[in-house]
Write a protein that holds these residues in place. Structure first.
Motif, PDB file in Angstrom:
ATOM      1  N   ALA A  85      64.405  11.269  -2.565  1.00 29.25           N
ATOM      2  CA  ALA A  85      64.693  12.329  -3.539  1.00 29.25           C
ATOM      3  C   ALA A  85      63.928  12.102  -4.833  1.00 29.25           C
ATOM      4  CB  ALA A  85      66.197  12.389  -3.813  1.00 29.25           C
ATOM      5  N   ARG A  86      63.812  10.841  -5.263  1.00 30.42           N
ATOM      6  CA  ARG A  86      63.026  10.529  -6.467  1.00 30.42           C
ATOM      7  C   ARG A  86      61.568  10.923  -6.265  1.00 30.42           C
ATOM      8  NH1 ARG A  86      66.566   6.052  -6.959  1.00 30.42           N
ATOM      9  NH2 ARG A  86      65.282   4.784  -5.578  1.00 30.42           N
ATOM     10  N   ARG A  87      61.059  10.649  -5.062  1.00 32.63           N
ATOM     11  CA  ARG A  87      59.651  10.968  -4.786  1.00 32.63           C
ATOM     12  C   ARG A  87      59.411  12.470  -4.749  1.00 32.63           C
ATOM     13  NH1 ARG A  87      56.953   6.326  -0.859  1.00 32.63           N
ATOM     14  NH2 ARG A  87      57.662   4.546  -2.106  1.00 32.63           N
ATOM     15  N   TYR A  88      60.360  13.225  -4.236  1.00 28.89           N
ATOM     16  CA  TYR A  88      60.226  14.682  -4.304  1.00 28.89           C
ATOM     17  C   TYR A  88      60.043  15.125  -5.752  1.00 28.89           C
ATOM     18  CZ  TYR A  88      62.152  15.052   0.501  1.00 28.89           C
ATOM     19  OH  TYR A  88      62.372  14.957   1.857  1.00 28.89           O
ATOM     20  N   ARG A  89      60.879  14.602  -6.640  1.00 27.22           N
ATOM     21  CA  ARG A  89      60.796  14.978  -8.058  1.00 27.22           C
ATOM     22  C   ARG A  89      59.471  14.536  -8.659  1.00 27.22           C
ATOM     23  NH1 ARG A  89      66.169  12.966  -8.017  1.00 27.22           N
ATOM     24  NH2 ARG A  89      65.483  11.079  -9.122  1.00 27.22           N
ATOM     25  N   GLN A  90      59.037  13.332  -8.303  1.00 26.09           N
ATOM     26  CA  GLN A  90      57.773  12.817  -8.834  1.00 26.09           C
ATOM     27  C   GLN A  90      56.587  13.645  -8.335  1.00 26.09           C
ATOM     28  OE1 GLN A  90      58.157   8.832  -7.365  1.00 26.09           O
ATOM     29  NE2 GLN A  90      59.466   8.161  -9.063  1.00 26.09           N
ATOM     30  N   ILE A  91      56.619  14.036  -7.078  1.00 22.70           N
ATOM     31  CA  ILE A  91      55.548  14.865  -6.520  1.00 22.70           C
ATOM     32  C   ILE A  91      55.511  16.221  -7.214  1.00 22.70           C
ATOM     33  CG2 ILE A  91      54.884  16.177  -4.458  1.00 22.70           C
ATOM     34  CD1 ILE A  91      55.693  13.679  -2.810  1.00 22.70           C
ATOM     35  N   ASN A  92      56.682  16.804  -7.445  1.00 26.57           N
ATOM     36  CA  ASN A  92      56.717  18.085  -8.161  1.00 26.57           C
ATOM     37  C   ASN A  92      56.160  17.945  -9.574  1.00 26.57           C
ATOM     38  OD1 ASN A  92      57.780  19.548  -6.023  1.00 26.57           O
ATOM     39  ND2 ASN A  92      59.900  19.272  -6.666  1.00 26.57           N
ATOM     40  N   GLU A 147      60.965  19.562   7.139  1.00 27.63           N
ATOM     41  CA  GLU A 147      61.800  20.640   6.622  1.00 27.63           C
ATOM     42  C   GLU A 147      62.341  20.299   5.240  1.00 27.63           C
ATOM     43  OE1 GLU A 147      64.561  23.478   9.019  1.00 27.63           O
ATOM     44  OE2 GLU A 147      65.748  21.697   8.504  1.00 27.63           O
ATOM     45  N   ASN A 148      62.833  19.085   5.078  1.00 26.21           N
ATOM     46  CA  ASN A 148      63.367  18.656   3.785  1.00 26.21           C
ATOM     47  C   ASN A 148      62.288  18.598   2.716  1.00 26.21           C
ATOM     48  OD1 ASN A 148      65.904  18.405   4.930  1.00 26.21           O
ATOM     49  ND2 ASN A 148      65.728  16.204   5.272  1.00 26.21           N
ATOM     50  N   ALA A 149      61.117  18.068   3.081  1.00 23.30           N
ATOM     51  CA  ALA A 149      60.030  17.926   2.104  1.00 23.30           C
ATOM     52  C   ALA A 149      59.504  19.287   1.657  1.00 23.30           C
ATOM     53  CB  ALA A 149      58.902  17.087   2.696  1.00 23.30           C
ATOM     54  N   LEU A 150      59.305  20.193   2.607  1.00 27.02           N
ATOM     55  CA  LEU A 150      58.798  21.518   2.259  1.00 27.02           C
ATOM     56  C   LEU A 150      59.783  22.268   1.368  1.00 27.02           C
ATOM     57  CD1 LEU A 150      56.720  20.802   4.456  1.00 27.02           C
ATOM     58  CD2 LEU A 150      56.944  23.126   5.341  1.00 27.02           C
ATOM     59  N   GLN A 151      61.048  22.145   1.681  1.00 26.71           N
ATOM     60  CA  GLN A 151      62.051  22.838   0.876  1.00 26.71           C
ATOM     61  C   GLN A 151      62.138  22.268  -0.529  1.00 26.71           C
ATOM     62  OE1 GLN A 151      66.108  22.696   2.431  1.00 26.71           O
ATOM     63  NE2 GLN A 151      66.518  24.700   1.529  1.00 26.71           N
ATOM     64  N   ALA A 152      61.999  20.954  -0.652  1.00 26.67           N
ATOM     65  CA  ALA A 152      62.143  20.298  -1.956  1.00 26.67           C
ATOM     66  C   ALA A 152      60.913  20.433  -2.835  1.00 26.67           C
ATOM     67  CB  ALA A 152      62.470  18.812  -1.756  1.00 26.67           C
ATOM     68  N   THR A 153      59.758  20.744  -2.240  1.00 26.65           N
ATOM     69  CA  THR A 153      58.514  20.685  -3.020  1.00 26.65           C
ATOM     70  C   THR A 153      57.692  21.970  -2.986  1.00 26.65           C
ATOM     71  OG1 THR A 153      57.280  19.710  -1.162  1.00 26.65           O
ATOM     72  CG2 THR A 153      58.341  18.177  -2.692  1.00 26.65           C
ATOM     73  N   SER A 154      58.261  23.056  -2.484  1.00 31.54           N
ATOM     74  CA  SER A 154      57.569  24.339  -2.556  1.00 31.54           C
ATOM     75  C   SER A 154      57.936  24.994  -3.880  1.00 31.54           C
ATOM     76  CB  SER A 154      57.959  25.250  -1.390  1.00 31.54           C
ATOM     77  OG  SER A 154      57.144  26.408  -1.366  1.00 31.54           O
ATOM     78  N   VAL A 157      54.018  26.826  -8.719  1.00 36.12           N
ATOM     79  CA  VAL A 157      52.651  26.375  -8.994  1.00 36.12           C
ATOM     80  C   VAL A 157      52.014  25.670  -7.804  1.00 36.12           C
ATOM     81  CG1 VAL A 157      53.051  26.181 -11.468  1.00 36.12           C
ATOM     82  CG2 VAL A 157      53.433  24.187 -10.016  1.00 36.12           C
ATOM     83  N   ALA A 158      52.843  25.284  -6.824  1.00 31.89           N
ATOM     84  CA  ALA A 158      52.311  24.579  -5.655  1.00 31.89           C
ATOM     85  C   ALA A 158      53.127  24.973  -4.420  1.00 31.89           C
ATOM     86  CB  ALA A 158      52.355  23.062  -5.876  1.00 31.89           C
ATOM     87  N   PRO A 159      52.918  26.200  -3.945  1.00 31.75           N
ATOM     88  CA  PRO A 159      53.728  26.690  -2.827  1.00 31.75           C
ATOM     89  C   PRO A 159      53.295  26.113  -1.485  1.00 31.75           C
ATOM     90  CG  PRO A 159      52.094  28.322  -3.431  1.00 31.75           C
ATOM     91  CD  PRO A 159      51.980  27.222  -4.449  1.00 31.75           C
ATOM     92  N   TRP A 160      54.251  25.996  -0.587  1.00 34.03           N
ATOM     93  CA  TRP A 160      53.977  25.638   0.793  1.00 34.03           C
ATOM     94  C   TRP A 160      53.882  26.903   1.639  1.00 34.03           C
ATOM     95  CZ3 TRP A 160      52.271  21.479   3.130  1.00 34.03           C
ATOM     96  CH2 TRP A 160      52.530  20.204   2.597  1.00 34.03           C
ATOM     97  N   TYR A 161      52.984  26.881   2.615  1.00 37.58           N
ATOM     98  CA  TYR A 161      52.914  27.920   3.632  1.00 37.58           C
ATOM     99  C   TYR A 161      53.093  27.251   4.994  1.00 37.58           C
ATOM    100  CZ  TYR A 161      50.938  31.019   0.076  1.00 37.58           C
ATOM    101  OH  TYR A 161      50.741  31.777  -1.054  1.00 37.58           O
TER     102      TYR A 161
END
Length: 270
Positions: free
Chosen positions: A145-152, A213-220, A223-227
């Motif tokens: 979860a921390r990494r999701y925030r850091q990536i965003n 699924e979790n990563a795409l949902q957390a990081t779309s 400014v940086a959308p997932w397709y």
């Protein structure tokens, strides 16, 4: 709604089950027409990318992620088939080196971010650090979860400094992967691509599906959308990635640099 928007991840209501890996709706229904359309898209991408490089003002980052055999290499080969390599750069992320492990996990990625005038393609990316490491239990849920925030935060920083980010998940089915792995074993021109470790990773398919699924949902993000790109059909995959990239390039304020006034009337002597 734009037809391409149906493939964009909406983090408020997202499930991979919404997307069928064998969907072929981007195709025309005629192989010859598909080939003509792909060639036309490639030429249009080349034209816009040429201005991007000449203008040297904007930056574009295309991220390709997907399971083994999902077609990242094939996508790159087709989408950029008409492009002059000048101004285009490919970055592949394998297992990190000792030097890279001595830094934070985003250190090696930031070094590969595009500079002004560049279109950079990530074949795999920083998302490996919330996918394979999570599936194998090398990081726990709080760290993930921390990494999701850091990536965003990282991607927002890139965007705020002028980088346009496109992220494509090449979505294939287990059945299609099985066929492609077998093809690698059977075809003498492709056997070099086969890695027995891929069979071990294949056994973890359900865990990878959940991790994606979790990563795409957390990081779309805006400014940086997932397709999500249905990729059982290589043609369908290539059409969609080409269309998304071209739409992005066409929306950018790209113009060739104007001739400096001091060059007016300049003649080249014999």
């Amino acid at each position: 709604m734009d037809s391409l928007e149906r493939y964009r991840v909406n983090p408020k209501k997202f499930s991979l089950k919404q997307f069928k890996a064998d969907d072929k709706s981007a195709r025309t229904g005629d192989k010859l027409e598909d080939a003509k359309l792909l060639a036309s898209l490639a030429q249009a991408i080349n034209a816009r990318q040429d201005i991007l490089h000449a203008q040297a003002r904007h930056k574009v980052l295309l991220i390709l992620q997907g399971m083994d055999t999902s077609g990242k290499d094939g996508t790159i080969k087709q989408v950029f088939s008409a492009c002059d390599p000048l101004g285009i750069r490919l970055a592949c992320f394998k297992a990190p080196s000792d030097e890279e492990l001595a830094h934070d996990y985003l250190w090696r990625v930031h070094q590969q971010a595009p500079k002004k005038g560049e279109l950079v393609i990530f074949n795999r990316s920083h998302y490996e650090d919330v996918l394979i490491v999570k599936v194998h239990g090398w990081i726990d849920d709080p760290e993930c979860a921390r990494r999701y925030r850091q990536i965003n935060d990282f991607e927002r920083m890139l965007a705020e400094n002028g980088t346009i980010i496109i992220k494509c998940f090449l979505h294939i089915s287990p059945a299609e992967q099985k066929e492609r792995l077998q093809e690698r074993l059977s075809d003498p021109t492709k056997v070099w691509k086969f890695n027995p470790k891929d069979l071990e990773e294949r056994k973890l398919w359900p865990a990878y599906a959940t991790a994606y699924e979790n990563a795409l949902q957390a990081t779309s993000t805006e400014v940086a959308p997932w397709y999500v790109i249905p990729a059982d059909s290589k043609t369908n995959r290539n059409l969609l990635v080409s269309q998304i990239l071209l739409k992005t390039l066409e929306a950018m304020p790209l113009e060739y640099p104007v001739r400096p006034k001091e060059w007016e009337g300049l003649k080249i002597e014999d």
